[in-house]
Structure formats: structure tokens, C-alpha cells
Enzyme design. Structure first.
Site, PDB file in Angstrom:
ATOM      1  N   LYS A  53       0.819  -1.219   0.000  1.00 17.66           N
ATOM      2  CA  LYS A  53       0.000   0.000   0.000  1.00 17.66           C
ATOM      3  C   LYS A  53       0.859   1.279   0.000  1.00 17.66           C
ATOM      4  O   LYS A  53       2.062   1.232   0.266  1.00 17.66           O
ATOM      5  CB  LYS A  53      -0.932  -0.029   1.226  1.00 17.66           C
ATOM      6  N   GLU A  88      -9.637 -10.870  -7.551  1.00 21.30           N
ATOM      7  CA  GLU A  88      -8.676  -9.769  -7.360  1.00 21.30           C
ATOM      8  C   GLU A  88      -7.452  -9.911  -8.277  1.00 21.30           C
ATOM      9  O   GLU A  88      -6.913  -8.915  -8.758  1.00 21.30           O
ATOM     10  CB  GLU A  88      -8.262  -9.700  -5.888  1.00 21.30           C
ATOM     11  N   HIS A 131      -2.333  -5.343   1.535  1.00 18.12           N
ATOM     12  CA  HIS A 131      -3.633  -5.977   1.325  1.00 18.12           C
ATOM     13  C   HIS A 131      -3.378  -7.422   0.939  1.00 18.12           C
ATOM     14  O   HIS A 131      -2.415  -7.713   0.224  1.00 18.12           O
ATOM     15  CB  HIS A 131      -4.404  -5.295   0.186  1.00 18.12           C
ATOM     16  N   TYR A 186     -12.573  -2.090  -3.863  1.00 21.62           N
ATOM     17  CA  TYR A 186     -13.064  -2.205  -2.484  1.00 21.62           C
ATOM     18  C   TYR A 186     -14.595  -2.139  -2.399  1.00 21.62           C
ATOM     19  O   TYR A 186     -15.138  -1.847  -1.324  1.00 21.62           O
ATOM     20  CB  TYR A 186     -12.433  -1.127  -1.603  1.00 21.62           C
TER      21      TYR A 186
HETATM   22  O1  CDP Z   1      -7.206  -5.668   4.890  1.00 23.28           O
HETATM   23  P1  CDP Z   1      -8.022  -6.614   5.762  1.00 23.28           P
HETATM   24  O2  CDP Z   1      -8.664  -7.724   4.949  1.00 23.28           O
HETATM   25  O3  CDP Z   1      -7.236  -7.114   6.925  1.00 23.28           O
HETATM   26  O4  CDP Z   1      -9.203  -5.727   6.415  1.00 23.28           O
HETATM   27  P2  CDP Z   1     -10.645  -5.333   5.857  1.00 23.28           P
HETATM   28  O5  CDP Z   1     -11.600  -5.424   6.994  1.00 23.28           O
HETATM   29  O6  CDP Z   1     -10.982  -6.098   4.605  1.00 23.28           O
HETATM   30  O7  CDP Z   1     -10.503  -3.782   5.502  1.00 23.28           O
HETATM   31  C1  CDP Z   1      -9.897  -3.370   4.299  1.00 23.28           C
HETATM   32  C2  CDP Z   1      -9.003  -2.196   4.608  1.00 23.28           C
HETATM   33  O8  CDP Z   1      -9.787  -1.094   5.034  1.00 23.28           O
HETATM   34  C3  CDP Z   1      -8.002  -2.387   5.749  1.00 23.28           C
HETATM   35  O9  CDP Z   1      -6.846  -3.112   5.383  1.00 23.28           O
HETATM   36  C4  CDP Z   1      -7.691  -0.964   6.122  1.00 23.28           C
HETATM   37  O10 CDP Z   1      -6.738  -0.367   5.230  1.00 23.28           O
HETATM   38  C5  CDP Z   1      -9.037  -0.271   5.923  1.00 23.28           C
HETATM   39  N1  CDP Z   1      -9.792  -0.125   7.188  1.00 23.28           N
HETATM   40  C6  CDP Z   1      -9.917   1.157   7.742  1.00 23.28           C
HETATM   41  O11 CDP Z   1      -9.411   2.122   7.172  1.00 23.28           O
HETATM   42  N2  CDP Z   1     -10.602   1.317   8.922  1.00 23.28           N
HETATM   43  C7  CDP Z   1     -11.171   0.262   9.543  1.00 23.28           C
HETATM   44  N3  CDP Z   1     -11.825   0.446  10.677  1.00 23.28           N
HETATM   45  C8  CDP Z   1     -11.046  -1.034   9.003  1.00 23.28           C
HETATM   46  C9  CDP Z   1     -10.359  -1.183   7.821  1.00 23.28           C
HETATM   47 MG    MG Z   2     -10.143  -7.633   3.478  1.00 20.29          MG
END
Ligand code: CDP
Ligand code: MG
Length: 140
Positions: free
Chosen positions: A11, A128, A117, A51
Site C-alpha cells: 500500500k 482480485e 492488502h 473495495y
Molecule cells: O485488509 P483486511 O482484509 O485485513 O481488512 P478489511 O476489513 O478487509 O478492511 C480493508 C481495509 O480497510 C483495511 O486493510 C484498512 O486499510 C481499511 N480499514 C480502515 O481504514 N478502517 C477500519 N476500521 C477497518 C479497515
Molecule cells: Mg479484506
């Protein structure tokens, strides 16, 4: 265990701090091979599409703005159990909860700027990977 492929993104917070090599070293140490890789800057529209699953979440707008703000490195990782293995090497979404030695524990700045990610299922890995790569760009 099957050999799988998963989509990884280094990222903007990590590319900005010149951490691409250090992050790739973590993947390689865990037995994951980088079988496709390119650096690009996503458009806002691309980030929104990528996303789309998070559309209803309060952080969606900020997340898409952040992901399109600076270059990223998109990559396909291959290895035994690659989808779960990558998630393990990444660590928890919130770096405060990430295990020692994980990428997010060592490098993430915040829950949003969390350096990497990784696809969360075989189904999403395929979607993806297809989002960023043509089949001939992936060489295992
Ligand atoms: O990336 P991951 O699959 O671990 O988490 P996600 O729940 O799929 O969320 C995608 C991305 O959104 C995260 O990696 C963070 O960069 C962002 N995010 C955020 O900005 N604030 C949150 N409360 C949760 C996620
Ligand atoms: Mg995710």
C-alpha cells in the site's frame, strides 16, 4: 495442501517509505513466491471498484482516497496454502492487534495505513488477481 495464488498489494504508506523490498523479503521467507508484480497508481474509480465490498462501511471513502493517493505495488503470490499463509504473514488488520514479526506489526502506521492488502478467500483471490493481471503476466 494445495499450491494457491493470492493477490497482494503493498500500500501507499509502504511504497512511500521504500519498504517494498523488506515486505517482499517477509513473503519469500514464508515460502511465498512473487510470480507477478507491477507498480502503479490506482485511480479513485479503480480503488472504489476494488473495495466495492466495503461500500457500506464508514471508512470506504477515506480508504479509496488513500489507496489512490500514491503508488502501490500489486503482486501475485504463489505457494502452499498461499491465501491463509499470506494473511498470517500480514498480521491483523489493526496493527495494535498484529502478532510480533508480522508485516503489519513491524511496518503499519494505523488501521488504515496498514502497509499490505491480501485476498481473504480463494474466490476473492481469483477475482482480485483478474482485476490487475492478464494470465500471461503471471509466470510461476
Ligand atoms: O485488509 P483486511 O482484509 O485485513 O481488512 P478489511 O476489513 O478487509 O478492511 C480493508 C481495509 O480497510 C483495511 O486493510 C484498512 O486499510 C481499511 N480499514 C480502515 O481504514 N478502517 C477500519 N476500521 C477497518 C479497515
Ligand atoms: Mg479484506
Amino acid at each position: 495442501m494445495a499450491v494457491e495464488r493470492t493477490l497482494s498489494i503493498i500500500k501507499p504508506d509502504a511504497t512511500r517509505r521504500n519498504l517494498t523490498g523488506k515486505i517482499n523479503a517477509k513473503f519469500e521467507a514464508a515460502g511465498l513466491r512473487v510470480v507477478a508484480q507491477k507498480r502503479l497508481q490506482m485511480t479513485c474509480e479503480q480503488a472504489e471498484k476494488f473495495y466495492a465490498v466495503h461500500e457500506a462501511r464508514p471508512f470506504y471513502g477515506e480508504l479509496c482516497a488513500y489507496m489512490s493517493s500514491e503508488p502501490v505495488v500489486v503482486q501475485v503470490l504463489e505457494g502452499e496454502n498461499a491465501i491463509a499463509k499470506n494473511r498470517e504473514v500480514m498480521g491483523a488488520t489493526n496493527p495494535a492487534n498484529a502478532a510480533p514479526g508480522t508485516i503489519r506489526k513491524e511496518f503499519a502506521l494505523s488501521v488504515q495505513e496498514n502497509s499490505v492488502h491480501g485476498s481473504d478467500s480463494a474466490e476473492n483471490a481469483k477475482i482480485e488477481i483478474d482485476f490487475f493481471f492478464k494470465p500471461e503476466e503471471i509466470v510461476g
